[in-house]
Design a protein around this motif. Structure first.
Motif, PDB file in Angstrom:
ATOM      1  N   PRO A 121       9.055  11.242 -15.713  1.00 52.63           N
ATOM      2  CA  PRO A 121       8.726  11.397 -17.137  1.00 52.63           C
ATOM      3  C   PRO A 121       7.294  11.002 -17.489  1.00 52.63           C
ATOM      4  CG  PRO A 121      10.726  10.090 -16.826  1.00 52.63           C
ATOM      5  CD  PRO A 121      10.064  10.220 -15.488  1.00 52.63           C
ATOM      6  N   ARG A 122       6.819  11.633 -18.536  1.00 53.70           N
ATOM      7  CA  ARG A 122       5.520  11.280 -19.108  1.00 53.70           C
ATOM      8  C   ARG A 122       5.494   9.778 -19.436  1.00 53.70           C
ATOM      9  NH1 ARG A 122       3.161  13.766 -24.817  1.00 53.70           N
ATOM     10  NH2 ARG A 122       1.296  12.460 -24.929  1.00 53.70           N
ATOM     11  N   GLY A 123       4.356   9.147 -19.156  1.00 52.34           N
ATOM     12  CA  GLY A 123       4.210   7.723 -19.431  1.00 52.34           C
ATOM     13  C   GLY A 123       4.598   6.824 -18.278  1.00 52.34           C
ATOM     14  N   THR A 124       5.115   7.409 -17.199  1.00 55.56           N
ATOM     15  CA  THR A 124       5.472   6.609 -16.022  1.00 55.56           C
ATOM     16  C   THR A 124       4.205   6.182 -15.276  1.00 55.56           C
ATOM     17  OG1 THR A 124       7.566   7.794 -15.748  1.00 55.56           O
ATOM     18  CG2 THR A 124       6.724   6.612 -13.831  1.00 55.56           C
ATOM     19  N   GLN A 125       4.170   4.937 -14.853  1.00 53.08           N
ATOM     20  CA  GLN A 125       3.090   4.508 -13.970  1.00 53.08           C
ATOM     21  C   GLN A 125       3.535   4.704 -12.522  1.00 53.08           C
ATOM     22  OE1 GLN A 125       0.506   1.278 -14.798  1.00 53.08           O
ATOM     23  NE2 GLN A 125       1.290   0.996 -16.883  1.00 53.08           N
ATOM     24  N   VAL A 126       2.612   5.185 -11.707  1.00 52.16           N
ATOM     25  CA  VAL A 126       2.897   5.511 -10.311  1.00 52.16           C
ATOM     26  C   VAL A 126       1.954   4.714  -9.419  1.00 52.16           C
ATOM     27  CG1 VAL A 126       3.054   7.337  -8.583  1.00 52.16           C
ATOM     28  CG2 VAL A 126       3.593   7.841 -10.981  1.00 52.16           C
ATOM     29  N   VAL A 127       2.524   4.006  -8.461  1.00 54.59           N
ATOM     30  CA  VAL A 127       1.717   3.303  -7.464  1.00 54.59           C
ATOM     31  C   VAL A 127       1.553   4.221  -6.261  1.00 54.59           C
ATOM     32  CG1 VAL A 127       1.656   1.369  -5.849  1.00 54.59           C
ATOM     33  CG2 VAL A 127       2.402   0.996  -8.208  1.00 54.59           C
ATOM     34  N   MET A 128       0.319   4.601  -6.001  1.00 53.49           N
ATOM     35  CA  MET A 128      -0.001   5.489  -4.878  1.00 53.49           C
ATOM     36  C   MET A 128      -0.447   4.614  -3.704  1.00 53.49           C
ATOM     37  SD  MET A 128       0.339   8.591  -6.238  1.00 53.49           S
ATOM     38  CE  MET A 128      -0.720   9.788  -5.421  1.00 53.49           C
ATOM     39  N   MET A 129       0.406   4.528  -2.681  1.00 52.05           N
ATOM     40  CA  MET A 129       0.082   3.716  -1.500  1.00 52.05           C
ATOM     41  C   MET A 129      -0.718   4.565  -0.508  1.00 52.05           C
ATOM     42  SD  MET A 129       3.265   1.134  -0.919  1.00 52.05           S
ATOM     43  CE  MET A 129       2.119  -0.065  -0.220  1.00 52.05           C
ATOM     44  N   TRP A 130      -1.986   4.760  -0.853  1.00 48.88           N
ATOM     45  CA  TRP A 130      -2.838   5.655  -0.075  1.00 48.88           C
ATOM     46  C   TRP A 130      -2.908   5.232   1.389  1.00 48.88           C
ATOM     47  CZ3 TRP A 130      -3.400   9.931  -2.397  1.00 48.88           C
ATOM     48  CH2 TRP A 130      -3.679  10.015  -3.769  1.00 48.88           C
ATOM     49  N   ALA A 131      -2.996   3.930   1.644  1.00 48.72           N
ATOM     50  CA  ALA A 131      -3.143   3.467   3.024  1.00 48.72           C
ATOM     51  C   ALA A 131      -1.920   3.804   3.861  1.00 48.72           C
ATOM     52  CB  ALA A 131      -3.402   1.964   3.045  1.00 48.72           C
ATOM     53  N   ALA A 132      -0.739   3.801   3.244  1.00 48.60           N
ATOM     54  CA  ALA A 132       0.482   4.133   3.975  1.00 48.60           C
ATOM     55  C   ALA A 132       0.466   5.583   4.437  1.00 48.60           C
ATOM     56  CB  ALA A 132       1.710   3.859   3.110  1.00 48.60           C
ATOM     57  N   GLY A 133      -0.121   6.471   3.634  1.00 46.50           N
ATOM     58  CA  GLY A 133      -0.181   7.875   4.022  1.00 46.50           C
ATOM     59  C   GLY A 133      -0.901   8.091   5.327  1.00 46.50           C
ATOM     60  N   ASN A 134      -1.863   7.232   5.634  1.00 48.15           N
ATOM     61  CA  ASN A 134      -2.617   7.351   6.886  1.00 48.15           C
ATOM     62  C   ASN A 134      -1.833   6.865   8.097  1.00 48.15           C
ATOM     63  OD1 ASN A 134      -5.018   8.377   5.739  1.00 48.15           O
ATOM     64  ND2 ASN A 134      -5.573   6.328   5.055  1.00 48.15           N
ATOM     65  N   LEU A 135      -0.723   6.180   7.850  1.00 50.02           N
ATOM     66  CA  LEU A 135       0.106   5.665   8.942  1.00 50.02           C
ATOM     67  C   LEU A 135       1.457   6.357   8.990  1.00 50.02           C
ATOM     68  CD1 LEU A 135      -0.721   1.848   8.624  1.00 50.02           C
ATOM     69  CD2 LEU A 135      -1.709   3.515  10.204  1.00 50.02           C
ATOM     70  N   ASP A 136       1.580   7.450   8.267  1.00 46.87           N
ATOM     71  CA  ASP A 136       2.815   8.240   8.281  1.00 46.87           C
ATOM     72  C   ASP A 136       2.834   9.060   9.572  1.00 46.87           C
ATOM     73  OD1 ASP A 136       4.889  10.059   7.933  1.00 46.87           O
ATOM     74  OD2 ASP A 136       4.450  10.418   5.824  1.00 46.87           O
ATOM     75  N   PRO A 137       3.779   8.814  10.458  1.00 47.07           N
ATOM     76  CA  PRO A 137       3.779   9.528  11.749  1.00 47.07           C
ATOM     77  C   PRO A 137       3.983  11.029  11.616  1.00 47.07           C
ATOM     78  CG  PRO A 137       5.791   8.227  11.477  1.00 47.07           C
ATOM     79  CD  PRO A 137       4.873   7.831  10.359  1.00 47.07           C
ATOM     80  N   LYS A 138       4.531  11.498  10.489  1.00 49.12           N
ATOM     81  CA  LYS A 138       4.683  12.939  10.299  1.00 49.12           C
ATOM     82  C   LYS A 138       3.337  13.610  10.065  1.00 49.12           C
ATOM     83  CE  LYS A 138       9.405  12.771   8.465  1.00 49.12           C
ATOM     84  NZ  LYS A 138      10.286  13.060   7.294  1.00 49.12           N
ATOM     85  N   ALA A 139       2.377  12.860   9.565  1.00 50.83           N
ATOM     86  CA  ALA A 139       1.035  13.399   9.329  1.00 50.83           C
ATOM     87  C   ALA A 139       0.079  13.051  10.457  1.00 50.83           C
ATOM     88  CB  ALA A 139       0.488  12.867   7.998  1.00 50.83           C
ATOM     89  N   PHE A 140       0.247  11.850  11.030  1.00 51.36           N
ATOM     90  CA  PHE A 140      -0.652  11.375  12.084  1.00 51.36           C
ATOM     91  C   PHE A 140       0.190  10.800  13.220  1.00 51.36           C
ATOM     92  CE2 PHE A 140      -2.959  11.006   8.059  1.00 51.36           C
ATOM     93  CZ  PHE A 140      -4.072  11.790   8.334  1.00 51.36           C
ATOM     94  N   PRO A 141       0.506  11.621  14.215  1.00 47.65           N
ATOM     95  CA  PRO A 141       1.329  11.133  15.339  1.00 47.65           C
ATOM     96  C   PRO A 141       0.703   9.912  16.004  1.00 47.65           C
ATOM     97  CG  PRO A 141       1.103  13.526  15.409  1.00 47.65           C
ATOM     98  CD  PRO A 141       0.152  13.044  14.353  1.00 47.65           C
ATOM     99  N   GLU A 142       1.553   9.031  16.484  1.00 47.89           N
ATOM    100  CA  GLU A 142       1.102   7.757  17.076  1.00 47.89           C
ATOM    101  C   GLU A 142       0.065   7.108  16.160  1.00 47.89           C
ATOM    102  OE1 GLU A 142       2.522   6.510  19.691  1.00 47.89           O
ATOM    103  OE2 GLU A 142       3.737   8.307  20.054  1.00 47.89           O
ATOM    104  N   PRO A 143       0.457   6.797  14.934  1.00 42.35           N
ATOM    105  CA  PRO A 143      -0.522   6.417  13.903  1.00 42.35           C
ATOM    106  C   PRO A 143      -1.265   5.119  14.169  1.00 42.35           C
ATOM    107  CG  PRO A 143       1.714   6.020  13.123  1.00 42.35           C
ATOM    108  CD  PRO A 143       1.835   6.785  14.403  1.00 42.35           C
TER     109      PRO A 143
END
Length: 427
Positions: free
Chosen positions: A328-350
């Motif tokens: 919904p509009r007005g929701t605050q979202v925490v974007m864990m950008w650093a976690a995205g770099n350690l996601d094995p689906k995006a970066f194997p053997e992260p």
């Protein structure tokens, strides 16, 4: 039919082991990317926490997801009556209201263009000579093999020196802004206290005064960059709202103080975190010698593993329908950008340092229209520092004592980094 996500039903981020800071971050990421973990978490304030790489990319590029406007970021501080006692955080809110990261369209694009016209990739290339002189001075003053705390001796010295040269700061102003930016580190504490806010107000006030004096002096002396910023500011004319699109800067000093927080702070983290990583992979600097392409890959891989920013908040401007749910509009979202770099689906053997890894989709600097505009400066400072080490046939070696990361931050920030900078043995 998509349903409104029930954020209050999600597990708390803290229950997954995240307490802020870098020390437990890798263990935390290994846990959240296991098959047993949920897709989303929530904070104590019921902000939605996004951490999967695919979700970060989708949320980061969605036009419905914007920056947190200043009235939401610091509620009750900017719209208080003029005669009211200043609430803790008021000076912080005033300075940050001119930052590109607290604005949304249409203000965001115009403010961003002003910054990129000053510190975009082409412009930053023209500043390299300043940085090479600074690197020469820093490295030439070091005795071979002597252990130093890399954070103040190199990273801070280089970053503060760079902005000081651009803005022609006096020795007194350099000392003041060095002290202020160190005190402004409290901004990155996850659970700030009222005492933290009061201390931040004082630090932000002195920091802004230094940059106000520098801006006025630069304009009087005909600084071409500052005059161009002033000219572009005169063209801005938007309807403002502190709770939605934000506000836009009126003066050059507001542009500087609002946006150079990251310039003084996060750019220094980029070089420190890169050199922390490379000191623990000494073969890498040997492998990249003489290759600008491989050096760029080494910096990218270092920052993927040890990015300065762990997380940042965003704000849902309009209901966002995504993958069977509505945020919904007005929701605050925490974007864990650093976690995205350690996601094995995006970066194997992260967790492996792979110099030849593809870095497409890396989330070190965020993504989408809100991606960090200062990234060109941070990378350039780091690259020229490493080129200076290569030119002197120097390498980085971990010091005798362990590096110390600051806990409880939403940044991955070193308090101290003992490193010996020594010449390689002649081949």
């Amino acid at each position: 039919m998509p349903e409104i996500i029930k954020i209050s039903d999600l597990p708390l981020l803290s229950e997954a082991g995240f307490a802020g800071g870098r020390d437990n971050f890798h263990a935390f990421c290994k846990a959240i990317f296991s098959d047993r973990q949920p897709r989303y978490f929530r904070t104590k304030a019921d902000a939605l926490v996004v951490f999967n790489h695919a979700d970060l990319m989708a949320f980061g590029t969605a036009p419905q997801i914007g920056n947190v406007p200043p009235g939401i970021l610091f509620p009750g501080t900017m719209d208080a009556p003029p005669d009211a006692e200043a609430a803790p955080g008021k000076r912080i809110a005033e300075v940050l209201s001119a930052q590109v990261f607290t604005t949304n369209p249409p203000i965001h694009g115009a403010s961003r263009r002003i910054l990129l016209n000053w510190i975009g990739p082409k412009q930053v290339t023209g500043m390299e000579g300043i940085v090479r002189d600074l690197v020469d001075n820093i490295l030439d003053a070091m005795d071979n093999g002597t252990e130093v705390d890399f954070v103040p001796s190199v990273s801070e010295a280089l970053t503060i020196g760079f902005w000081s040269k651009l803005l022609d700061l006096t020795a007194d102003e350099i000392a003041r802004i060095t002290q202020a930016t160190r005190e402004m580190n409290r901004l990155f504490i996850i659970d700030r206290t009222e005492e933290d806010l009061r201390a931040l107000d004082r630090a932000f006030d002195d920091y802004a005064k230094v940059l106000d004096d520098a801006a006025k002096r630069g304009l009087e002396n005909g600084n071409a960059d500052l005059l161009e910023i002033q000219r572009q500011l005169q063209e801005l004319n938007f309807e403002e709202d502190i709770n939605s699109v934000g506000v836009y800067p009126r003066t050059v000093s507001e542009v500087l103080s609002g946006n150079l927080i990251d310039g003084f702070h996060t750019a220094a983290l980029a070089s420190a975190n890169t050199c922390y990583t490379l000191s623990r992979h000494p073969h890498v600097l040997d492998e990249v010698r003489g290759s600008s392409q491989l050096l760029a890959k080494a910096i990218s891989e270092s920052l993927r593993l040890e990015p300065p920013v762990l997380l940042l908040r965003r704000y849902v401007l309009e209901d966002f329908e995504y993958d069977g749910m509505i945020v919904p509009r007005g929701t605050q979202v925490v974007m864990m950008w650093a976690a995205g770099n350690l996601d094995p689906k995006a970066f194997p053997e992260p967790y492996e340092f792979d110099l030849h890894r593809r870095h497409q989709g890396m989330t070190v600097f965020g993504n989408g229209i809100h991606i960090c505009p200062g990234r060109y400066v941070g990378i350039m400072l780091t690259r020229i520092l490493l080129e200076g080490l290569e030119a002197r046939n120097m390498r980085l070696r971990p010091g005798q004592s362990a590096a110390e990361w600051i806990p409880g931050y939403f940044m991955s920030q070193l308090r101290s980094l003992p490193i010996a900078i020594e010449r390689r043995a002649e081949e």
